[in-house]
Design a protein around this motif. Sequence first.
Motif, short mmCIF file in Angstrom:
data_model
loop_
_atom_site.label_atom_id
_atom_site.label_comp_id
_atom_site.label_asym_id
_atom_site.label_seq_id
_atom_site.Cartn_x
_atom_site.Cartn_y
_atom_site.Cartn_z
N LYS A 182 0.82 -1.21 0.00
CA LYS A 182 0.00 0.00 0.00
C LYS A 182 0.85 1.26 0.00
O LYS A 182 0.32 2.38 -0.01
CB LYS A 182 -0.91 0.02 1.23
N GLY A 183 2.18 1.09 0.02
CA GLY A 183 3.08 2.24 0.01
C GLY A 183 3.11 3.02 1.30
O GLY A 183 3.41 4.22 1.30
N MET A 184 2.81 2.36 2.41
CA MET A 184 2.74 3.04 3.70
C MET A 184 4.12 3.16 4.35
O MET A 184 4.98 2.30 4.18
CB MET A 184 1.79 2.30 4.64
N LYS A 185 4.29 4.23 5.09
CA LYS A 185 5.53 4.46 5.82
C LYS A 185 5.63 3.46 6.97
O LYS A 185 4.70 3.34 7.77
CB LYS A 185 5.56 5.89 6.35
N MET A 186 6.76 2.75 7.07
CA MET A 186 6.93 1.71 8.10
C MET A 186 8.27 1.86 8.81
O MET A 186 9.19 2.48 8.29
CB MET A 186 6.85 0.31 7.47
N LYS A 187 8.36 1.23 9.97
CA LYS A 187 9.60 1.24 10.74
C LYS A 187 9.64 0.01 11.63
O LYS A 187 8.71 -0.23 12.41
CB LYS A 187 9.67 2.51 11.59
N TRP A 188 10.70 -0.80 11.51
CA TRP A 188 10.91 -1.93 12.41
C TRP A 188 11.64 -1.46 13.65
O TRP A 188 12.58 -0.66 13.57
CB TRP A 188 11.72 -3.04 11.74
N MET A 189 11.23 -1.95 14.80
CA MET A 189 11.91 -1.69 16.07
C MET A 189 12.32 -3.05 16.65
O MET A 189 11.47 -3.86 17.01
CB MET A 189 11.01 -0.91 17.02
N ALA A 190 13.61 -3.28 16.71
CA ALA A 190 14.12 -4.58 17.12
C ALA A 190 13.80 -4.88 18.58
O ALA A 190 13.61 -3.96 19.39
CB ALA A 190 15.63 -4.63 16.90
N GLU A 191 13.74 -6.16 18.90
CA GLU A 191 13.54 -6.56 20.29
C GLU A 191 14.65 -5.96 21.15
O GLU A 191 15.81 -6.01 20.79
CB GLU A 191 13.54 -8.07 20.42
N GLY A 192 14.26 -5.36 22.27
CA GLY A 192 15.21 -4.69 23.14
C GLY A 192 15.26 -3.19 22.93
O GLY A 192 15.71 -2.45 23.80
N THR A 193 14.74 -2.73 21.80
CA THR A 193 14.67 -1.29 21.54
C THR A 193 13.68 -0.63 22.48
O THR A 193 13.91 0.48 22.98
CB THR A 193 14.26 -1.03 20.08
#
Length: 327
Positions: free
Chosen positions: A87-98
């Motif tokens: 869908k072209g959405m802005k995304m961000k992964w946050m790693a475990e522990g962050t």
Amino acid sequence: MNFSIIRVARTILNVTDLDKSRAFYVDALGFIETERTNAHIYLRGLEEAHHHSLILQKAEKPSVEAIGYKVEKEEDLIELETLFKSKGMKMKWMAEGTQHALGRALRVQDISGLPMEFFCKMDKAERLLQRFDLHKGSRVQRIDHVNCSVANVQMAHDFYVKELGFACSEDTVDEAGHLWATWLHRKQTVHDQAFMNGVGPKLHHIGFWLPDPLALIHACDVLASLGYAQSIERGPGRHGLSNAFFLYLRDPDGHRIELYNGDYLTSDPDNEPIHWDLDDPRRQTFWGAKAPDSWFDEASVVLDIITREEVPLEDPILEKKKPEFMI
């Protein structure tokens, strides 16, 4: 769809004074303080068996960092990433522990611009349901729902229902038949996520479940006795929509909290949504009590998941008006 969203599970509020916020949420309302750091307070309800459902985070200005949903398994996060990417959405992964006490999480700016978060793993905490010696204030049990003000309710409704697998329990339409508000759920109650017509994207309120209607009355007494009478914005009363008892409060930074009890089961997939006319006098307040202008006009700003700046606001595509029965 190849993923399963379980329920709304947490919200991160930016607040300007942790001590003042703690006095309101813990000392007055009775939230359980799981943990505190120099910059965060992690809170939960008595019924909750996970580390927190509300984070109070020290900041220069009040805002909302994220609205968090729990998914069934880690693989669901990958499926959601695939959907949002398509869908072209802005995304961000946050790693475990962050993030403290949380596994890896996927954040996305949703179709309306709201900062949503999806995760599977959170540290456990002791369920205090029968620790009656710790039941204070309003005796908050658990997070129940969020309600957001958005510019295009129909667009938000369609995305959450058709793409994320939510179901609609009740909605509101204006005189022209346009969708003015919608109540959507994943768990088997009236809502996890509500959207209503207004300047947005903003978080209108977070709803927390109480053990019984008398807990709302007791909360009013406790708040008044501690000098928080001015924090009571609306209620106590009963909604027509959802049938629930409610009490709306404003915290020291103006974030709106709803104390809530008494809605109904929505487990059967063949249940049809209940439709309300915008000007039905029983819709918002079954007893007909007037709501203040602030309830319609004020809400918490939300942040961009990448820049952490306030998301620009848009005017609603429908006329933003106070229902006539309230006048």
